[in-house]
Design a protein around this motif. Structure first.
Motif, short mmCIF file in Angstrom:
data_model
loop_
_atom_site.label_atom_id
_atom_site.label_comp_id
_atom_site.label_asym_id
_atom_site.label_seq_id
_atom_site.Cartn_x
_atom_site.Cartn_y
_atom_site.Cartn_z
N GLN A 126 11.49 -8.08 -3.75
CA GLN A 126 10.08 -8.06 -4.15
C GLN A 126 9.10 -6.89 -3.78
N ASP A 127 9.51 -6.17 -2.74
CA ASP A 127 8.70 -5.15 -2.66
C ASP A 127 8.97 -3.80 -3.31
N LEU A 128 10.31 -3.89 -3.80
CA LEU A 128 10.79 -2.83 -4.84
C LEU A 128 10.02 -3.15 -6.16
N TRP A 129 9.89 -4.40 -6.40
CA TRP A 129 9.42 -4.54 -7.85
C TRP A 129 7.78 -4.47 -7.65
N ILE A 130 7.19 -4.57 -6.64
CA ILE A 130 5.85 -4.08 -6.42
C ILE A 130 5.76 -2.67 -6.83
N SER A 131 6.42 -1.79 -6.05
CA SER A 131 6.34 -0.42 -6.01
C SER A 131 6.70 0.07 -7.45
N SER A 132 7.68 -0.66 -8.26
CA SER A 132 7.95 -0.33 -9.40
C SER A 132 6.83 -0.50 -10.44
N ARG A 133 6.07 -1.77 -10.30
CA ARG A 133 4.87 -2.11 -11.05
C ARG A 133 3.60 -1.13 -10.82
N VAL A 134 3.41 -0.90 -9.44
CA VAL A 134 2.39 0.35 -8.90
C VAL A 134 2.49 1.37 -9.89
N ARG A 135 3.86 1.82 -9.83
CA ARG A 135 4.21 3.31 -10.46
C ARG A 135 3.81 3.12 -12.02
N GLY A 136 4.36 2.07 -12.57
CA GLY A 136 4.30 1.89 -14.08
C GLY A 136 2.89 1.74 -14.59
N SER A 165 -7.36 15.29 -7.05
CA SER A 165 -8.10 16.64 -7.41
C SER A 165 -9.55 16.47 -7.00
N ASN A 166 -9.88 14.81 -6.92
CA ASN A 166 -11.30 14.51 -6.58
C ASN A 166 -11.35 13.19 -6.11
N LEU A 167 -12.53 12.79 -5.64
CA LEU A 167 -12.41 11.21 -4.91
C LEU A 167 -12.56 10.24 -6.23
N GLU A 168 -12.68 10.60 -7.36
CA GLU A 168 -12.68 9.68 -8.60
C GLU A 168 -11.35 9.36 -8.85
N GLU A 169 -10.55 10.35 -8.82
CA GLU A 169 -9.14 10.20 -9.21
C GLU A 169 -8.26 9.01 -8.01
N SER A 170 -8.94 9.57 -6.61
CA SER A 170 -8.23 8.55 -5.65
C SER A 170 -8.76 7.36 -5.83
N ASP A 171 -10.01 7.11 -6.03
CA ASP A 171 -10.48 5.76 -6.37
C ASP A 171 -9.95 4.92 -7.53
N LYS A 172 -9.50 5.62 -8.66
CA LYS A 172 -9.06 5.00 -9.83
C LYS A 172 -7.49 4.61 -9.43
N ILE A 173 -6.86 5.32 -8.50
CA ILE A 173 -5.36 4.90 -8.21
C ILE A 173 -5.56 3.49 -7.20
N ILE A 174 -6.40 3.52 -6.45
CA ILE A 174 -6.65 2.37 -5.70
C ILE A 174 -6.91 1.12 -6.45
N ARG A 175 -7.84 1.29 -7.26
CA ARG A 175 -8.18 0.14 -8.21
C ARG A 175 -7.09 -0.28 -9.05
N VAL A 176 -6.40 0.55 -9.53
CA VAL A 176 -5.02 0.17 -10.37
C VAL A 176 -3.89 -0.53 -9.54
N LYS A 178 -4.62 -2.28 -6.88
CA LYS A 178 -5.21 -3.65 -6.59
C LYS A 178 -4.77 -4.82 -7.64
N THR A 179 -4.79 -4.30 -8.98
CA THR A 179 -4.52 -5.27 -9.98
C THR A 179 -3.13 -5.61 -9.98
N VAL A 180 -2.13 -5.16 -9.06
CA VAL A 180 -0.74 -5.41 -9.37
C VAL A 180 -0.48 -6.75 -8.52
N LYS A 181 0.17 -7.59 -9.24
CA LYS A 181 0.52 -9.08 -8.65
C LYS A 181 1.27 -8.80 -7.32
N GLY A 182 1.09 -9.38 -6.35
CA GLY A 182 1.86 -9.25 -5.16
C GLY A 182 1.38 -8.33 -4.12
#
Length: 194
Positions: A126-136, A165-176, A178-182
């Motif tokens: 399940q953790d591998l699946w989550i990591s793959s979904r996060v990357r994708g 490169s900036n705080l906006e990029e970091s925030d965007k990654i965290i927002r994405v 959060k949307t991954v199931k699991g």
């Protein structure tokens, strides 16, 4: 992509091919080459320094009698080392941290090593699946710059490390993420480039 970045990638690939001649180099090549080569926000010198630290960590962990080579993962960005994994005792956790601090060039160690029982196959899968979904998902939302980040999931907790490169990029990654199931929790270790 400028000529400098192409040179950087070729130079670092060359280093990894040279390292691959030894058994330790082969291990390092498979675990970290993609993250190091693709790192666009680090200079060649910074990437080489981080690769050298990674090689030394792998060597020290492989020589340890505690089994930390198999139980602990490391990500390195700009001399900052993120340690993740699950070990059986506090003594093993302390040993891993001590071994990393012995390495020249290490500026900071972020200890995210948990103490407890090893993961079962179902949780690991399940953790591998989550990591793959996060990357994708981050790849589709942010583009190829995401290759410069490392994502690891342990018991539903996603550890993210990279150089933004900036705080906006970091925030965007965290927002994405959060949307991954699991995903139960996010441990953010993104370094903002100054």
């Amino acid at each position: 992509m400028g000529m400098y970045k192409y040179f950087s990638i070729i130079f670092i690939l060359g280093l990894f091919f040279l390292c691959a001649c030894s058994p330790m180099g082969a291990i390092v090549t498979t675990t970290s080459a993609g993250a190091v080569v693709a790192e666009s926000d680090r200079s060649v010198g910074e990437a080489v320094d981080d690769a050298g630290i990674k090689i030394k960590i792998v060597e020290k962990f492989a020589k340890s009698k505690s089994g930390i080579f198999l139980d602990i993962n490391s990500s390195i960005r700009l001399g900052t080392v993120l340690l993740t994994g699950i070990v059986e005792t506090q003594e093993i956790r302390i040993e891993a941290i001590r071994l990393v601090w012995e390495i020249d060039g290490v500026k900071e160690v972020i200890n995210e090593i948990e103490i407890g029982n090893k993961q079962n196959i179902k949780q690991y899968t399940q953790d591998l699946w989550i990591s793959s979904r996060v990357r994708g998902k981050t790849l589709s939302e942010i583009g190829l710059d995401i290759i410069t980040y490392n994502f690891e999931t342990i018991n539903g907790k996603v550890f993210v490390m990279g150089v933004a490169s900036n705080l906006e990029e970091s925030d965007k990654i965290i927002r994405v993420i959060k949307t991954v199931k699991g995903v139960k929790e996010i441990s953010n270790h993104i370094i903002i480039r100054k």
